[in-house]
Design an enzyme around this catalytic site. Structure first.
Site, PDB file in Angstrom:
ATOM      1  N   ARG A  23       0.809  -1.218   0.000  1.00  8.83           N
ATOM      2  CA  ARG A  23       0.000   0.000   0.000  1.00  8.83           C
ATOM      3  C   ARG A  23       0.840   1.264   0.000  1.00  8.83           C
ATOM      4  O   ARG A  23       0.370   2.335  -0.348  1.00  8.83           O
ATOM      5  CB  ARG A  23      -0.910   0.028   1.233  1.00  8.83           C
ATOM      6  CG  ARG A  23      -1.880  -1.128   1.316  1.00  8.83           C
ATOM      7  CD  ARG A  23      -2.557  -1.176   2.671  1.00  8.83           C
ATOM      8  NE  ARG A  23      -1.530  -1.387   3.707  1.00  8.83           N
ATOM      9  CZ  ARG A  23      -1.671  -1.039   4.982  1.00  8.83           C
ATOM     10  NH1 ARG A  23      -2.760  -0.451   5.400  1.00  8.83           N
ATOM     11  NH2 ARG A  23      -0.706  -1.263   5.841  1.00  8.83           N
ATOM     12  N   GLN A  47       7.695  27.104  13.257  1.00  7.09           N
ATOM     13  CA  GLN A  47       7.418  27.499  11.872  1.00  7.09           C
ATOM     14  C   GLN A  47       7.875  26.391  10.931  1.00  7.09           C
ATOM     15  O   GLN A  47       8.965  25.850  11.090  1.00  7.09           O
ATOM     16  CB  GLN A  47       8.159  28.802  11.554  1.00  7.09           C
ATOM     17  CG  GLN A  47       7.948  29.326  10.159  1.00  7.09           C
ATOM     18  CD  GLN A  47       8.645  30.667   9.958  1.00  7.09           C
ATOM     19  OE1 GLN A  47       8.651  31.510  10.831  1.00  7.09           O
ATOM     20  NE2 GLN A  47       9.227  30.840   8.801  1.00  7.09           N
ATOM     21  N   ASN A  49       8.464  25.431   6.768  1.00  9.71           N
ATOM     22  CA  ASN A  49       8.672  26.059   5.463  1.00  9.71           C
ATOM     23  C   ASN A  49       8.854  24.982   4.402  1.00  9.71           C
ATOM     24  O   ASN A  49       9.420  23.919   4.687  1.00  9.71           O
ATOM     25  CB  ASN A  49       9.927  26.942   5.475  1.00  9.71           C
ATOM     26  CG  ASN A  49       9.836  28.053   6.493  1.00  9.71           C
ATOM     27  OD1 ASN A  49       8.881  28.799   6.536  1.00  9.71           O
ATOM     28  ND2 ASN A  49      10.843  28.141   7.343  1.00  9.71           N
ATOM     29  N   HIS A  62      22.589  30.342   4.322  1.00  9.64           N
ATOM     30  CA  HIS A  62      21.788  31.308   5.062  1.00  9.64           C
ATOM     31  C   HIS A  62      21.791  31.036   6.559  1.00  9.64           C
ATOM     32  O   HIS A  62      21.925  29.893   6.991  1.00  9.64           O
ATOM     33  CB  HIS A  62      20.321  31.243   4.605  1.00  9.64           C
ATOM     34  CG  HIS A  62      20.124  31.473   3.149  1.00  9.64           C
ATOM     35  ND1 HIS A  62      19.165  30.812   2.428  1.00  9.64           N
ATOM     36  CD2 HIS A  62      20.755  32.275   2.267  1.00  9.64           C
ATOM     37  CE1 HIS A  62      19.202  31.202   1.162  1.00  9.64           C
ATOM     38  NE2 HIS A  62      20.168  32.091   1.042  1.00  9.64           N
ATOM     39  N   LYS A  72      17.117  24.244  12.821  1.00 11.88           N
ATOM     40  CA  LYS A  72      16.258  23.723  11.757  1.00 11.88           C
ATOM     41  C   LYS A  72      16.321  22.203  11.730  1.00 11.88           C
ATOM     42  O   LYS A  72      17.358  21.606  12.007  1.00 11.88           O
ATOM     43  CB  LYS A  72      16.727  24.238  10.390  1.00 11.88           C
ATOM     44  CG  LYS A  72      16.658  25.742  10.241  1.00 11.88           C
ATOM     45  CD  LYS A  72      17.239  26.183   8.913  1.00 11.88           C
ATOM     46  CE  LYS A  72      17.204  27.694   8.789  1.00 11.88           C
ATOM     47  NZ  LYS A  72      17.866  28.157   7.559  1.00 11.88           N
ATOM     48  N   HIS A 119      23.283  27.439   6.578  1.00 10.27           N
ATOM     49  CA  HIS A 119      22.681  26.281   5.921  1.00 10.27           C
ATOM     50  C   HIS A 119      22.410  26.579   4.455  1.00 10.27           C
ATOM     51  O   HIS A 119      22.049  27.693   4.087  1.00 10.27           O
ATOM     52  CB  HIS A 119      21.360  25.919   6.615  1.00 10.27           C
ATOM     53  CG  HIS A 119      20.584  24.889   5.885  1.00 10.27           C
ATOM     54  ND1 HIS A 119      19.482  25.200   5.116  1.00 10.27           N
ATOM     55  CD2 HIS A 119      20.779  23.564   5.762  1.00 10.27           C
ATOM     56  CE1 HIS A 119      19.024  24.087   4.570  1.00 10.27           C
ATOM     57  NE2 HIS A 119      19.791  23.079   4.945  1.00 10.27           N
ATOM     58  N   TYR A 132      11.368  22.190   5.915  1.00  8.68           N
ATOM     59  CA  TYR A 132      12.110  22.359   7.158  1.00  8.68           C
ATOM     60  C   TYR A 132      11.287  23.026   8.243  1.00  8.68           C
ATOM     61  O   TYR A 132      10.417  23.841   7.975  1.00  8.68           O
ATOM     62  CB  TYR A 132      13.437  23.085   6.955  1.00  8.68           C
ATOM     63  CG  TYR A 132      13.391  24.456   6.342  1.00  8.68           C
ATOM     64  CD1 TYR A 132      13.600  25.583   7.117  1.00  8.68           C
ATOM     65  CD2 TYR A 132      13.180  24.629   4.979  1.00  8.68           C
ATOM     66  CE1 TYR A 132      13.601  26.857   6.554  1.00  8.68           C
ATOM     67  CE2 TYR A 132      13.182  25.888   4.413  1.00  8.68           C
ATOM     68  CZ  TYR A 132      13.385  26.998   5.204  1.00  8.68           C
ATOM     69  OH  TYR A 132      13.381  28.256   4.646  1.00  8.68           O
ATOM     70  N   ASP A 170      21.843  35.709  -3.209  1.00  8.04           N
ATOM     71  CA  ASP A 170      22.814  34.750  -2.678  1.00  8.04           C
ATOM     72  C   ASP A 170      24.195  34.922  -3.300  1.00  8.04           C
ATOM     73  O   ASP A 170      25.200  34.629  -2.659  1.00  8.04           O
ATOM     74  CB  ASP A 170      22.323  33.316  -2.874  1.00  8.04           C
ATOM     75  CG  ASP A 170      21.229  32.932  -1.884  1.00  8.04           C
ATOM     76  OD1 ASP A 170      20.892  33.745  -1.004  1.00  8.04           O
ATOM     77  OD2 ASP A 170      20.704  31.806  -1.993  1.00  8.04           O
TER      78      ASP A 170
END
Length: 186
Positions: A23, A47, A49, A62, A72, A119, A132, A170
């Site tokens: 399944r 939070q 994301n 970042h 995270k 990260h 994350y 970036d």
């Protein structure tokens, strides 16, 4: 679920126990009690994301600074990425070191990245959906980062630089040395 230490202090790889049959499958992706027992760390995620990116998209490196720093728990829902964490905690024994781990929808691995780390990730498959959890809310005024190709970090992203797609923002991130000078002035 197994929780493995990495060569970076307080950074962990989490591998779920997957139960599968004709399944499909089921697995517990995170358990607060198990995490705390195995690591001695606590994380209160506030939070979630998600992002979707195509092959060669590199996002990072970042982090958020000061009271807005974030831990995270990162994973990939579909596709495959090379996920990178860099320890920028000055008092850490692994300061300035990084780890690179392949995360995918298939292997279902996750990486816990503590506060004080930069990260980033690069998409190795045709596309990838990245997910994350953060233990602090996003604060644009606290954004910071390190350029992906910093020679001091010497990160092997697994793709030739000509195949990378990187946002203008970036591409303008500072080198590690410039970042350190800026942060020491705060």
């Amino acid at each position: 679920m197994t929780i493995q230490e990495t060569n970076l202090k307080d950074c962990y790889i989490i591998e779920p126990t997957v139960f599968g049959d004709e399944r499909g499958c089921f697995f517990e992706s995170f358990n607060q009690r198990t995490f705390e027992k195995e690591t001695g760390l606590s994380a209160n995620f506030v939070q979630d994301n998600r992002s979707k990116s195509s092959f060669g998209v590199l996002r990072g490196l970042h982090l958020q600074l000061g009271e807005f720093a974030q831990a995270k728990l990162v994973s990939v829902l579909s596709g495959e990425v090379l996920d990178v964490a860099v320890d920028l905690r000055e008092q850490s024994p692994t300061y300035g070191q990084h780890i690179a781990v392949k995360l995918s929808g298939e292997n279902k691995k996750q990486m816990f990245i503590p506060r004080g780390f930069a990260h980033g990730f690069v998409v190795l498959s045709e596309s990838a959906e990245f997910f994350y959890k953060c233990d602090n809310f996003y604060a644009p005024q606290a954004e910071s980062g390190i350029i992906f190709n910093d020679p001091q970090l010497n990160i092997d992203w697994g793709l030739d630089e000509s195949k990378l797609t990187i946002s203008e923002k970036d591409q303008k991130l500072p080198t590690l040395d410039t970042y350190l000078k800026t942060v020491s002035q705060l």
